[in-house]
Design a protein around this motif. Structure first.
Motif, PDB file in Angstrom:
ATOM      1  N   GLY A  33       0.780  -1.347   0.307  1.00 12.08           N
ATOM      2  CA  GLY A  33       0.341   0.217  -0.182  1.00 12.08           C
ATOM      3  C   GLY A  33       0.533   1.505   0.473  1.00 12.08           C
ATOM      4  O   GLY A  33       1.084   1.857  -0.646  1.00 12.08           O
ATOM      5  N   LEU A  34       1.967   1.293   0.782  1.00 14.82           N
ATOM      6  CA  LEU A  34       3.206   2.317   0.668  1.00 14.82           C
ATOM      7  C   LEU A  34       3.321   2.670  -0.258  1.00 14.82           C
ATOM      8  O   LEU A  34       3.551   3.633  -1.097  1.00 14.82           O
ATOM      9  N   LEU A  35       3.614   1.759  -1.235  1.00 11.30           N
ATOM     10  CA  LEU A  35       4.367   1.547  -2.506  1.00 11.30           C
ATOM     11  C   LEU A  35       3.853   2.348  -3.617  1.00 11.30           C
ATOM     12  O   LEU A  35       4.186   3.182  -4.162  1.00 11.30           O
ATOM     13  N   GLY A  36       2.215   1.726  -3.219  1.00 18.64           N
ATOM     14  CA  GLY A  36       1.529   2.415  -4.516  1.00 18.64           C
ATOM     15  C   GLY A  36       0.897   3.839  -4.278  1.00 18.64           C
ATOM     16  O   GLY A  36       1.086   4.735  -4.915  1.00 18.64           O
ATOM     17  N   PHE A  37       0.832   3.991  -2.529  1.00 28.24           N
ATOM     18  CA  PHE A  37       0.542   6.136  -2.015  1.00 28.24           C
ATOM     19  C   PHE A  37       1.841   6.657  -2.786  1.00 28.24           C
ATOM     20  O   PHE A  37       1.628   7.615  -3.797  1.00 28.24           O
ATOM     21  N   TYR A  38       3.243   5.849  -2.975  1.00 28.71           N
ATOM     22  CA  TYR A  38       4.089   6.368  -3.029  1.00 28.71           C
ATOM     23  C   TYR A  38       4.174   6.829  -4.563  1.00 28.71           C
ATOM     24  O   TYR A  38       4.808   7.880  -5.457  1.00 28.71           O
ATOM     25  N   LEU A  39       4.318   5.549  -5.739  1.00 30.28           N
ATOM     26  CA  LEU A  39       4.449   5.715  -7.237  1.00 30.28           C
ATOM     27  C   LEU A  39       2.927   6.834  -7.455  1.00 30.28           C
ATOM     28  O   LEU A  39       3.321   7.524  -8.515  1.00 30.28           O
ATOM     29  N   ALA A  40       1.962   6.500  -6.746  1.00 31.30           N
ATOM     30  CA  ALA A  40       0.775   7.818  -6.939  1.00 31.30           C
ATOM     31  C   ALA A  40       1.209   9.059  -7.246  1.00 31.30           C
ATOM     32  O   ALA A  40       0.712  10.249  -7.504  1.00 31.30           O
ATOM     33  N   GLY A  41       2.158   9.461  -5.970  1.00 29.12           N
ATOM     34  CA  GLY A  41       2.189  11.388  -6.304  1.00 29.12           C
ATOM     35  C   GLY A  41       3.479  10.939  -7.165  1.00 29.12           C
ATOM     36  O   GLY A  41       4.430  12.317  -6.958  1.00 29.12           O
ATOM     37  N   THR A  42       4.651  10.492  -7.716  1.00 25.08           N
ATOM     38  CA  THR A  42       5.951  10.917  -8.489  1.00 25.08           C
ATOM     39  C   THR A  42       5.181  10.990 -10.218  1.00 25.08           C
ATOM     40  O   THR A  42       3.586  11.076 -10.594  1.00 25.08           O
ATOM     41  N   SER A  43       6.494  11.727 -10.770  1.00 24.00           N
ATOM     42  CA  SER A  43       5.655  11.741 -11.796  1.00 24.00           C
ATOM     43  C   SER A  43       5.888  10.570 -13.313  1.00 24.00           C
ATOM     44  O   SER A  43       5.357  10.486 -13.876  1.00 24.00           O
ATOM     45  N   VAL A  44       6.054   9.314 -12.187  1.00 26.10           N
ATOM     46  CA  VAL A  44       5.954   7.447 -13.626  1.00 26.10           C
ATOM     47  C   VAL A  44       4.181   7.522 -13.595  1.00 26.10           C
ATOM     48  O   VAL A  44       3.662   6.640 -14.001  1.00 26.10           O
ATOM     49  N   ALA A  45       3.320   7.960 -11.790  1.00 31.26           N
ATOM     50  CA  ALA A  45       1.815   7.813 -12.055  1.00 31.26           C
ATOM     51  C   ALA A  45       0.629   8.054 -13.333  1.00 31.26           C
ATOM     52  O   ALA A  45       0.378   6.623 -13.614  1.00 31.26           O
ATOM     53  N   PRO A  46       1.616   9.011 -14.165  1.00 27.16           N
ATOM     54  CA  PRO A  46       0.110   9.314 -15.682  1.00 27.16           C
ATOM     55  C   PRO A  46       0.664   7.490 -16.576  1.00 27.16           C
ATOM     56  O   PRO A  46       0.221   6.954 -16.982  1.00 27.16           O
ATOM     57  N   THR A  47       1.985   7.351 -16.451  1.00 28.82           N
ATOM     58  CA  THR A  47       2.439   6.324 -17.066  1.00 28.82           C
ATOM     59  C   THR A  47       1.820   5.060 -16.771  1.00 28.82           C
ATOM     60  O   THR A  47       1.566   4.139 -17.904  1.00 28.82           O
ATOM     61  N   ILE A  48       2.008   4.898 -15.365  1.00 38.16           N
ATOM     62  CA  ILE A  48       1.318   3.584 -15.043  1.00 38.16           C
ATOM     63  C   ILE A  48      -0.307   3.039 -15.542  1.00 38.16           C
ATOM     64  O   ILE A  48      -0.645   2.146 -15.627  1.00 38.16           O
ATOM     65  N   HIS A  49      -1.256   4.727 -14.598  1.00 43.46           N
ATOM     66  CA  HIS A  49      -2.065   4.973 -15.253  1.00 43.46           C
ATOM     67  C   HIS A  49      -2.846   4.243 -16.800  1.00 43.46           C
ATOM     68  O   HIS A  49      -3.471   3.475 -17.400  1.00 43.46           O
ATOM     69  N   ASP A  50      -1.525   5.077 -17.582  1.00 44.74           N
ATOM     70  CA  ASP A  50      -2.150   4.819 -19.044  1.00 44.74           C
ATOM     71  C   ASP A  50      -1.977   3.152 -19.177  1.00 44.74           C
ATOM     72  O   ASP A  50      -2.884   2.323 -19.834  1.00 44.74           O
TER      73      ASP A  50
END
Length: 64
Positions: A33-50
């Motif tokens: 969960g911490l990893l997910g929240f951390y990644l959501a706040g980084t610049s790679v979040a749009p890439t992961i979402h796409d």
């Protein structure tokens, strides 16, 4: 920037190790969960979402 990459890499490695060890415990879920929240706040979040959206589109287009 170097500190945030280090924290992300540490959480990613820790999550991978915990998941490979077998059963999912509460501590494992917290780390993931911490990893997910951390990644959501980084610049790679749009890439992961796409990527996840594209994967979901491909899977939903498969007909049995």
């Amino acid at each position: 920037m170097a500190i945030s990459i280090s924290v992300g890499l540490l959480l990613l490695i820790l999550a991978a190790v915990l998941l490979r060890n077998g059963g999912m415990k509460v501590s494992h879920a917290v780390v993931c969960g911490l990893l997910g929240f951390y990644l959501a706040g980084t610049s790679v979040a749009p890439t992961i979402h796409d990527g996840l959206t594209a994967t979901a589109d491909i899977v939903s287009g498969i007909r049995p």
